[in-house]
Design a protein around this motif. Structure first.
Motif, PDB file in Angstrom:
ATOM      1  N   GLU A   9       0.839  -1.198   0.000  1.00 59.54           N
ATOM      2  CA  GLU A   9       0.000   0.000   0.000  1.00 59.54           C
ATOM      3  C   GLU A   9       0.875   1.250   0.000  1.00 59.54           C
ATOM      4  O   GLU A   9       0.601   2.202  -0.722  1.00 59.54           O
ATOM      5  CB  GLU A   9      -0.904  -0.021   1.235  1.00 59.54           C
ATOM      6  CG  GLU A   9      -1.877   1.130   1.295  1.00 59.54           C
ATOM      7  CD  GLU A   9      -2.765   1.037   2.517  1.00 59.54           C
ATOM      8  OE1 GLU A   9      -2.941   2.076   3.170  1.00 59.54           O
ATOM      9  OE2 GLU A   9      -3.259  -0.055   2.809  1.00 59.54           O
ATOM     10  N   ARG A  10       1.949   1.224   0.785  1.00 58.51           N
ATOM     11  CA  ARG A  10       2.884   2.351   0.828  1.00 58.51           C
ATOM     12  C   ARG A  10       3.554   2.532  -0.533  1.00 58.51           C
ATOM     13  O   ARG A  10       3.708   3.641  -1.016  1.00 58.51           O
ATOM     14  CB  ARG A  10       3.937   2.109   1.907  1.00 58.51           C
ATOM     15  CG  ARG A  10       4.921   3.243   2.030  1.00 58.51           C
ATOM     16  CD  ARG A  10       5.955   2.947   3.123  1.00 58.51           C
ATOM     17  NE  ARG A  10       7.085   3.791   2.955  1.00 58.51           N
ATOM     18  CZ  ARG A  10       8.131   3.535   2.178  1.00 58.51           C
ATOM     19  NH1 ARG A  10       8.193   2.417   1.523  1.00 58.51           N
ATOM     20  NH2 ARG A  10       9.126   4.380   2.065  1.00 58.51           N
ATOM     21  N   THR A  50       1.112   4.127  -2.894  1.00 59.49           N
ATOM     22  CA  THR A  50       0.973   5.553  -2.607  1.00 59.49           C
ATOM     23  C   THR A  50       2.174   6.320  -3.137  1.00 59.49           C
ATOM     24  O   THR A  50       2.018   7.371  -3.765  1.00 59.49           O
ATOM     25  CB  THR A  50       0.836   5.776  -1.086  1.00 59.49           C
ATOM     26  OG1 THR A  50      -0.332   5.102  -0.625  1.00 59.49           O
ATOM     27  CG2 THR A  50       0.743   7.246  -0.736  1.00 59.49           C
ATOM     28  N   ARG A  60       2.024   6.635  -6.910  1.00 54.43           N
ATOM     29  CA  ARG A  60       1.027   7.630  -7.323  1.00 54.43           C
ATOM     30  C   ARG A  60       1.543   9.053  -7.098  1.00 54.43           C
ATOM     31  O   ARG A  60       1.333   9.936  -7.943  1.00 54.43           O
ATOM     32  CB  ARG A  60      -0.286   7.418  -6.573  1.00 54.43           C
ATOM     33  CG  ARG A  60      -1.004   6.156  -7.025  1.00 54.43           C
ATOM     34  CD  ARG A  60      -2.341   6.018  -6.380  1.00 54.43           C
ATOM     35  NE  ARG A  60      -3.212   7.057  -6.908  1.00 54.43           N
ATOM     36  CZ  ARG A  60      -4.334   7.455  -6.325  1.00 54.43           C
ATOM     37  NH1 ARG A  60      -4.727   6.904  -5.205  1.00 54.43           N
ATOM     38  NH2 ARG A  60      -5.078   8.398  -6.855  1.00 54.43           N
ATOM     39  N   GLU A  84       5.379  15.382   0.347  1.00 52.44           N
ATOM     40  CA  GLU A  84       4.638  14.139   0.581  1.00 52.44           C
ATOM     41  C   GLU A  84       5.503  12.921   0.220  1.00 52.44           C
ATOM     42  O   GLU A  84       5.488  11.916   0.929  1.00 52.44           O
ATOM     43  CB  GLU A  84       3.345  14.120  -0.230  1.00 52.44           C
ATOM     44  CG  GLU A  84       2.308  15.126   0.241  1.00 52.44           C
ATOM     45  CD  GLU A  84       1.708  14.768   1.580  1.00 52.44           C
ATOM     46  OE1 GLU A  84       1.601  13.566   1.901  1.00 52.44           O
ATOM     47  OE2 GLU A  84       1.358  15.694   2.319  1.00 52.44           O
ATOM     48  N   GLU A 113       6.714   9.969   2.786  1.00 58.33           N
ATOM     49  CA  GLU A 113       6.463   8.539   2.542  1.00 58.33           C
ATOM     50  C   GLU A 113       7.766   7.755   2.567  1.00 58.33           C
ATOM     51  O   GLU A 113       7.832   6.668   3.127  1.00 58.33           O
ATOM     52  CB  GLU A 113       5.764   8.329   1.195  1.00 58.33           C
ATOM     53  CG  GLU A 113       4.283   8.565   1.219  1.00 58.33           C
ATOM     54  CD  GLU A 113       3.542   7.613   2.130  1.00 58.33           C
ATOM     55  OE1 GLU A 113       3.799   6.400   2.098  1.00 58.33           O
ATOM     56  OE2 GLU A 113       2.691   8.093   2.888  1.00 58.33           O
TER      57      GLU A 113
END
Length: 70
Positions: free
Chosen positions: A10-11, A14, A17, A45, A49
């Motif tokens: 999932e990370r 993200t 994206r 961002e 992350e």
């Protein structure tokens, strides 16, 4: 164990994206400087992350975010 792998993927999703959005906004920024704040936000961002799991990197990301907002 499955939960950990799920979180990791999932990370990664993200991050992928955010990086794709950064490319798009970079192209827009070449045409119009009005997109600079969005580009800076995406950069921050992405840094946040990438810093997850590393306290020193997270601290640096926080400092970078605050510097960009000043």
């Amino acid at each position: 164990m499955f939960h950990s792998r799920h979180k990791h993927s999932e990370r990664d999703f993200t991050l992928e994206r955010l990086k794709a959005a950064r490319v798009t906004v970079a192209q827009l920024l070449e045409e119009d400087p009005i997109y600079a704040p969005i580009f800076i936000r995406l950069e921050n961002e992405i840094a946040a992350e990438e810093a997850k799991g590393d306290p020193l990197a997270r601290a640096r990301a926080i400092v970078a975010t605050q510097s960009a907002m000043a």
